[in-house]
Design a protein around this motif. Sequence first.
Motif, mmCIF file in Angstrom:
data_model
loop_
_atom_site.group_PDB
_atom_site.id
_atom_site.type_symbol
_atom_site.label_atom_id
_atom_site.label_comp_id
_atom_site.label_asym_id
_atom_site.label_seq_id
_atom_site.Cartn_x
_atom_site.Cartn_y
_atom_site.Cartn_z
ATOM 1 N N THR A 170 0.835 -1.193 0.000
ATOM 2 C CA THR A 170 0.000 0.000 0.000
ATOM 3 C C THR A 170 0.876 1.252 0.000
ATOM 4 O OG1 THR A 170 -0.140 0.436 2.392
ATOM 5 C CG2 THR A 170 -1.585 -1.272 1.499
ATOM 6 N N VAL A 171 0.274 2.374 -0.334
ATOM 7 C CA VAL A 171 0.924 3.648 -0.042
ATOM 8 C C VAL A 171 0.901 3.803 1.480
ATOM 9 C CG1 VAL A 171 0.866 6.139 -0.416
ATOM 10 C CG2 VAL A 171 0.060 4.586 -2.219
ATOM 11 N N TYR A 172 1.951 4.376 2.043
ATOM 12 C CA TYR A 172 2.046 4.464 3.501
ATOM 13 C C TYR A 172 2.417 5.863 3.938
ATOM 14 C CZ TYR A 172 3.947 3.769 8.210
ATOM 15 O OH TYR A 172 4.217 3.875 9.561
ATOM 16 N N ALA A 173 1.665 6.388 4.895
ATOM 17 C CA ALA A 173 1.996 7.658 5.547
ATOM 18 C C ALA A 173 2.165 7.364 7.031
ATOM 19 C CB ALA A 173 0.891 8.679 5.332
ATOM 20 N N PRO A 174 3.282 7.710 7.635
ATOM 21 C CA PRO A 174 3.569 7.289 9.009
ATOM 22 C C PRO A 174 2.605 7.804 10.066
ATOM 23 C CG PRO A 174 5.580 7.952 7.897
ATOM 24 C CD PRO A 174 4.447 8.356 7.004
ATOM 25 N N SER A 175 2.037 9.012 9.873
ATOM 26 C CA SER A 175 1.212 9.571 10.942
ATOM 27 C C SER A 175 0.182 10.555 10.399
ATOM 28 C CB SER A 175 2.080 10.285 11.975
ATOM 29 O OG SER A 175 1.281 10.955 12.941
ATOM 30 N N PHE A 176 -1.038 10.484 10.905
ATOM 31 C CA PHE A 176 -2.080 11.444 10.563
ATOM 32 C C PHE A 176 -1.694 12.840 11.037
ATOM 33 C CE2 PHE A 176 -6.041 13.737 11.430
ATOM 34 C CZ PHE A 176 -6.778 13.506 10.271
ATOM 35 N N PHE A 177 -0.970 12.922 12.153
ATOM 36 C CA PHE A 177 -0.650 14.205 12.770
ATOM 37 C C PHE A 177 0.698 14.782 12.335
ATOM 38 C CE2 PHE A 177 -3.597 12.260 15.872
ATOM 39 C CZ PHE A 177 -4.523 13.283 15.989
ATOM 40 N N ALA A 178 1.275 14.240 11.270
ATOM 41 C CA ALA A 178 2.614 14.681 10.869
ATOM 42 C C ALA A 178 2.690 16.175 10.603
ATOM 43 C CB ALA A 178 3.052 13.902 9.632
ATOM 44 N N GLY A 179 1.595 16.769 10.157
ATOM 45 C CA GLY A 179 1.636 18.185 9.818
ATOM 46 C C GLY A 179 1.595 19.134 10.995
ATOM 47 N N ILE A 180 1.253 18.614 12.185
ATOM 48 C CA ILE A 180 1.115 19.520 13.340
ATOM 49 C C ILE A 180 1.941 19.113 14.549
ATOM 50 C CG2 ILE A 180 -1.169 20.334 12.685
ATOM 51 C CD1 ILE A 180 -2.406 18.395 14.599
ATOM 52 N N LEU A 181 2.546 17.929 14.511
ATOM 53 C CA LEU A 181 3.318 17.478 15.661
ATOM 54 C C LEU A 181 4.773 17.269 15.287
ATOM 55 C CD1 LEU A 181 1.001 14.738 17.237
ATOM 56 C CD2 LEU A 181 1.217 17.125 17.896
ATOM 57 N N PRO A 182 5.682 17.619 16.172
ATOM 58 C CA PRO A 182 7.078 17.253 15.948
ATOM 59 C C PRO A 182 7.225 15.741 16.027
ATOM 60 C CG PRO A 182 6.783 18.083 18.173
ATOM 61 C CD PRO A 182 5.482 18.308 17.470
ATOM 62 N N GLU A 183 8.258 15.202 15.411
ATOM 63 C CA GLU A 183 8.464 13.752 15.437
ATOM 64 C C GLU A 183 8.539 13.261 16.884
ATOM 65 O OE1 GLU A 183 11.480 10.350 13.603
ATOM 66 O OE2 GLU A 183 11.745 12.470 13.099
ATOM 67 N N GLY A 184 7.720 12.271 17.182
ATOM 68 C CA GLY A 184 7.686 11.732 18.540
ATOM 69 C C GLY A 184 6.856 12.559 19.499
ATOM 70 N N GLY A 185 6.195 13.630 18.992
ATOM 71 C CA GLY A 185 5.413 14.493 19.860
ATOM 72 C C GLY A 185 4.018 13.954 20.113
ATOM 73 N N THR A 186 3.302 14.609 20.984
ATOM 74 C CA THR A 186 1.930 14.250 21.321
ATOM 75 C C THR A 186 1.034 15.451 21.037
ATOM 76 O OG1 THR A 186 2.049 15.048 23.604
ATOM 77 C CG2 THR A 186 2.816 12.785 23.175
#
Length: 228
Positions: A170-186
Amino acid sequence: MKRSLGYGAAMRLNKAMPALVLLCGMLAAPARAETVQLLALGDSLTQGYGLIEQDGFVPQLRAWLEERGHDVRIVNGGVSGDTTAGGLSRVDWSLTPEIQGMIVTLGGNDLLRALSPEVSRANLEGILQAAEAKGVEVLLVGMQAPGNYGPEFKQSFDAIYPELAERFDTVYAPSFFAGILPEGGTPQDATEFMQADGIHPNAEGVTRVVEALGPSVEELIARIEDAD
């Protein structure tokens, strides 16, 4: 000696010329691409919880894609509170014959309920199997578990999405929140882009989500168009 057309025949030919020109133009013009039909299968993040309709994920994504020249229809298959089990229970009838691609954004409510990663994996696997059986291309959007469940739980859950994406191609995107959260952020690290509940993005947050996730959706559309 050449015979000339009679007055009546000449008049009929003159009247027919515009239609003939239009027909020739239609035959010479390239065929217009058909609308790409997508299903967004998800939970409240997909559904647009707490937002007026045009600010939700699906309408903003559709507008983003149209601005970039894509003729696309997106069915909003987001159900607030849904788990991967709920998605599995409705995926078959949600994939109606015209659907060519599916965006899967599920797993957040599994985390809120502390469901076993093995259960979540099996459900997502079933969803991807249903898509594969119907020849539907998929964008799988990943999700990461918080650290408070322990390292073993987090490792098992976080591995679900990239492993299934590779297995089912499949096409894969690591996170829905990638545009608003720093890597590893909450979500607590981006309160200005979240609603008061600290879980769902506000309108500006959704805009950023779409900007980050949009290229993966374009990749999904390219796969669909290449397959036609």
